[in-house]
Scaffold this motif. Structure first.
Motif, PDB file in Angstrom:
ATOM      1  N   UNK A 236     -16.609 -26.172  14.798  1.00 43.76           N
ATOM      2  CA  UNK A 236     -17.386 -27.198  14.110  1.00 43.76           C
ATOM      3  C   UNK A 236     -16.606 -28.249  13.588  1.00 43.76           C
ATOM      4  N   UNK A 237     -16.165 -28.970  14.188  1.00 41.07           N
ATOM      5  CA  UNK A 237     -15.238 -30.131  13.893  1.00 41.07           C
ATOM      6  C   UNK A 237     -15.627 -31.505  14.459  1.00 41.07           C
ATOM      7  N   UNK A 238     -15.121 -32.556  13.983  1.00 41.73           N
ATOM      8  CA  UNK A 238     -15.334 -33.970  14.680  1.00 41.73           C
ATOM      9  C   UNK A 238     -14.883 -33.897  16.256  1.00 41.73           C
ATOM     10  N   UNK A 239     -13.940 -33.307  16.526  1.00 41.14           N
ATOM     11  CA  UNK A 239     -13.543 -33.430  17.757  1.00 41.14           C
ATOM     12  C   UNK A 239     -14.563 -32.608  18.849  1.00 41.14           C
ATOM     13  N   UNK A 240     -15.053 -31.414  18.498  1.00 44.20           N
ATOM     14  CA  UNK A 240     -15.932 -30.844  19.418  1.00 44.20           C
ATOM     15  C   UNK A 240     -17.460 -31.524  19.350  1.00 44.20           C
ATOM     16  N   UNK A 241     -17.711 -32.249  18.223  1.00 46.60           N
ATOM     17  CA  UNK A 241     -19.011 -32.909  18.177  1.00 46.60           C
ATOM     18  C   UNK A 241     -18.974 -34.231  19.003  1.00 46.60           C
ATOM     19  N   UNK A 242     -17.655 -34.694  19.028  1.00 46.40           N
ATOM     20  CA  UNK A 242     -17.581 -35.779  20.012  1.00 46.40           C
ATOM     21  C   UNK A 242     -17.471 -35.394  21.391  1.00 46.40           C
ATOM     22  N   UNK A 243     -16.794 -34.259  21.743  1.00 47.74           N
ATOM     23  CA  UNK A 243     -16.775 -33.932  23.136  1.00 47.74           C
ATOM     24  C   UNK A 243     -18.068 -33.502  23.647  1.00 47.74           C
ATOM     25  N   UNK A 244     -19.171 -33.074  22.756  1.00 46.65           N
ATOM     26  CA  UNK A 244     -20.355 -32.585  23.352  1.00 46.65           C
ATOM     27  C   UNK A 244     -21.123 -34.220  23.562  1.00 46.65           C
ATOM     28  N   UNK A 245     -21.061 -34.912  22.724  1.00 46.06           N
ATOM     29  CA  UNK A 245     -21.648 -36.354  23.143  1.00 46.06           C
ATOM     30  C   UNK A 245     -21.101 -36.979  24.186  1.00 46.06           C
ATOM     31  N   UNK A 246     -19.652 -36.774  24.370  1.00 49.50           N
ATOM     32  CA  UNK A 246     -19.033 -37.449  25.839  1.00 49.50           C
ATOM     33  C   UNK A 246     -19.475 -36.767  26.846  1.00 49.50           C
ATOM     34  N   UNK A 247     -19.690 -35.381  26.829  1.00 51.29           N
ATOM     35  CA  UNK A 247     -20.460 -34.684  28.063  1.00 51.29           C
ATOM     36  C   UNK A 247     -21.707 -34.958  28.282  1.00 51.29           C
TER      37      UNK A 247
END
Length: 731
Positions: A236-247
């Protein structure tokens, strides 16, 4: 089998206006439209389609896909005398202000279609195509139609082999024909949907396939919803939030305009309701809102059924989630009926109508069975309690259409839905070359078998009463000759039906999917024929010939077992057909002959229960041709330290593997044991999965199996499955 309303529509328009110039000769006897329209008035008159066809008159540019479909149905020519007029619905009522609502009027003056949107025209044309009789006739009629549920369709969300690209294309076309408008892409075994690769874009070939599927979906007025399943390893961090949006961005680039996020079937950090809500709201704000054309955003929660909703998890989601985000729900259990009471219970907690994910006809928890019977368990008058309804199908796309046909009827017109009629028509539509044989096959391939969710469906429903009456009479000492003749004829038809289907049907994909069950159904039919011949000889006291018939019957039953074994997958059985009614009846006949005439053939030792706890006093044992085990005992019971439950295996059978499904059971302190003599016990394996697993049995002389509470505290257990897969002892 059709419940379409057949009324003279002079009650709607003056007779002269509607029927002027109509052919009043011998009219067609029946008009069929599926899904059943909300209102359909049909006269007993019909008109001939003009040879030059129709011209199109429309105030706006009509939908291209609908027009292409219309041109495939009737000739379209600019100079034609009669017109198909297309216009917006005027002064529409609330139900006609829904996507897909339409009116269709057919009379001698032409055809008029009233529409709400592009989907309306597409659906009106689908209805129109079904009304064309013998290629040249149309009934004079008036149809007023709209869907009960806004979003209707399928979630490909099962465990197992995902559908192929070709399967999905055909499914999307089927949804268009059946007026379903939602397809959710979320197969559990797609690594780019789920861990370990949910953060990574699809490889080029797979991405191109999805792009092509999105195009096909649009042609058929289906929302292609792509689902992300990040919960197994999300940080639950910025990296995974951004990864989700990129996907999601990469999927948007493929044309996807509807999305879902699944947090189902996970444990640990990913199950936090507060973090899930924050994550979803972040996607809504930073992706959905910025795009401006996203059609749906859906969440599948971790506590997705009432049986698992033991915390304030759902209340948190209901309070924190943006109202645009809809929440999925499977019912009271993972696999469950859908009821008003159950939907209203969850809706109060999530603060919005739920998005129903119905786990039927999915069979990933009962792979030995095909679920091809009528669709029951859907309560009517639930339309206002749900935002959407999607069905989770089998990994067999074509075979799933038997159920999906009915689901399309239910979600379009609940009050007009009749499970038996829809099932009857579905079988006819899917195998029109041999509908009776296919219905017979489906009738005997509807049982789910014992399962953790206590979800059951009737099988062999057209023959159950006959077999029950015959057996009860036989057990009481009376042999019913007339009924015996009916039963042997029934088994002969069951034996014949699979070959009729194989040789007649043009649906090669369907035949490939159900092929093993076709063979097994024929095997069961053969065993039934031989059993009834044996019984007739037993009634005549013809011991010599009865013994030969007994041998053939046992060989036929063994054939079903031998055929099934190569298809076993993990804790799942192989191939089951006729398991609820037919095979138990055949085994009862065999035992009756063993007990009355061929007493020397009676097994010298039977399987029996080992009840080392008073809590299991009601346990019973079952014994089939390739398995021995305990009948399911779903209620949770408590066993004390040192107590156990299990069974003894027949000497004629060699154990291969222990299969268990123990509800609410924890592995700590629990041990599975085997024994040769019932005195000296050895562990089968020290550890196993908490709830369900398959353990190989390496000692072929094992005759006793049990589950022992080795802990120092009481243990609660519910028995979904506790059985041993077997093979005959080598001579």
């Amino acid at each position: 089998m059709n419940r379409t309303i057949r009324l003279c529509i002079s009650c709607v328009f003056p007779m002269a206006l509607i029927l002027g110039g109509c052919d009043q000769g011998n009219p067609p006897k029946e008009v069929n439209v599926y899904p059943t329209p909300q209102e359909m008035d049909v006269s007993d008159k019909w008109i001939k389609i003009p040879e030059e066809g129709y011209r199109i008159e429309s105030t706006e540019t009509p939908d291209t896909d609908a027009m292409n479909l219309l041109k495939q149905s009737v000739p379209i020519a600019e100079q034609a005398q009669q017109a198909i007029t297309i216009g917006k619905l005027d002064k529409a009522t609330d139900e006609m202000q829904r996507s897909g609502a339409y009116t269709l009027t057919i009379n001698s003056n032409g055809i008029h279609i009233g529409i709400y949107d592009d989907r309306s025209l597409f659906y009106a044309v689908q209805t129109f195509r079904q009304l064309i009789l013998e290629g040249k006739k149309l009934p004079v009629c008036l149809i007023r139609d709209y869907p009960d549920i806004a979003f209707r369709g399928v979630v490909e969300g099962f465990y197992g082999t995902p559908w192929s690209f070709e399967n999905r294309v055909e499914q999307l076309r089927f949804y268009g024909r059946m007026k379903m408008n939602t397809y959710i892409f979320g197969p559990k075994d797609d690594p780019y949907h789920r861990s370990p690769s949910w953060r990574i874009p699809y490889p080029e070939e797979q991405a191109d396939n999805i792009r092509r599927l999105v195009i096909e979906a649009r042609k058929n007025k289906v929302d292609f919803v792509w689902a992300l399943h990040p919960g197994m390893d999300i940080r639950w961090n910025d990296a995974d939030r951004q990864a989700a949006i990129q996907k999601l961005e990469s999927m948007y680039g493929l044309g996807v305009r509807a999305f879902a996020v699944f947090f189902d079937d996970i444990e640990g950090e990913g199950t936090d309701a507060y973090k899930q809500a924050a994550f979803m709201n972040h996607l809504k704000k930073e992706f959905v809102d910025k795009k401006g054309d996203i059609q749906q955003l859906i969440l599948c929660p971790t506590e997705y059924n009432k049986d698992w909703a033991k915390t304030d998890y759902l209340d948190i989601l209901g309070k924190l989630l943006d109202p645009f985000i809809h929440i999925m729900w499977t019912g009271d259990k993972v696999v469950s009926d859908i009821t008003c009471e159950g939907l209203q219970w969850v809706n109060r907690r999530i603060g919005r109508p739920c998005y129903v994910w119905w786990n039927f006809p999915v069979n990933d928890y009962c792979l030995a069975h095909l679920l091809m019977g009528p669709v029951h368990g859907l309560e009517k008058n639930t339309a206002t309690d749900m935002h959407a309804f999607v069905s989770n199908p089998m990994e067999f796309a074509e075979a799933s259409k038997v159920a999906l046909w009915s689901i399309s009827q239910f979600t379009w017109n609940m009050n007009g839905f009749n499970p038996e009629e829809a099932w009857y028509k579905a079988c006819e539509a899917l195998v029109p070359e041999a509908p009776d044989a296919f219905r017979l096959f489906c009738e005997h391939n509807a049982d789910i078998g014992p399962n953790t969710w206590m979800f059951f469906r009737k099988e062999s429903f057209n023959s159950d009463k006959l077999l029950t009456r015959f057996w009860q009479s036989l057990a009481a000492g009376t042999y019913l000759e007339k009924e015996a003749a009916e039963i042997i004829n029934m088994f002969a038809q069951i034996r014949k039906a699979p070959e009729t289907i194989r040789s007649s049907s043009a649906n090669e994909q369907l035949i490939k999917e159900i092929g093993p069950w076709l063979t097994q159904t024929a095997n069961v039919g053969e065993a039934g024929v031989e059993a009834m011949k044996m019984l007739e000889l037993a009634q005549k006291k013809d011991t010599e010939n009865c013994r030969e018939a007994y041998r053939k019957t046992r060989e036929a039953l063994e054939t079903t077992a031998v055929f099934s074994r190569p298809y076993r997958r993990g804790e799942q059985d192989g191939i089951r057909s006729g398991s609820q009614v037919l095979l138990p009846f055949i085994r009862n006949i065999v035992q009756h002959v063993e007990n009355t005439l061929l007493t020397d053939e009676k097994p010298k030792e039977k399987a029996e229960v080992l009840a080392g706890s008073q809590a299991f006093d009601e346990l019973s044992c079952f014994c089939e041709d390739d398995m021995v085990g305990l009948t399911p005992h779903f209620p949770l019971v408590t066993i004390a330290p040192g107590e156990y439950f299990g069974f003894r295996i027949e000497e004629s059978k060699q154990p291969v593997a222990l299969v268990y499904d123990l509800r609410k059971s924890k592995s700590k302190g629990r041990q599975f044991q085997g024994s040769i003599d019932g005195k000296v016990w050895f562990p089968l394996r020290q550890t196993g999965k908490d709830r369900l697993d398959t353990l190989r049995i390496h000692e072929p002389q094992t005759r006793y199996i049990r589950c022992l509470n080795k802990s120092q505290t009481e243990m609660s257990i519910g028995i979904g499955r506790f059985l041993v897969l077997t093979e005959p002892v080598a001579p």
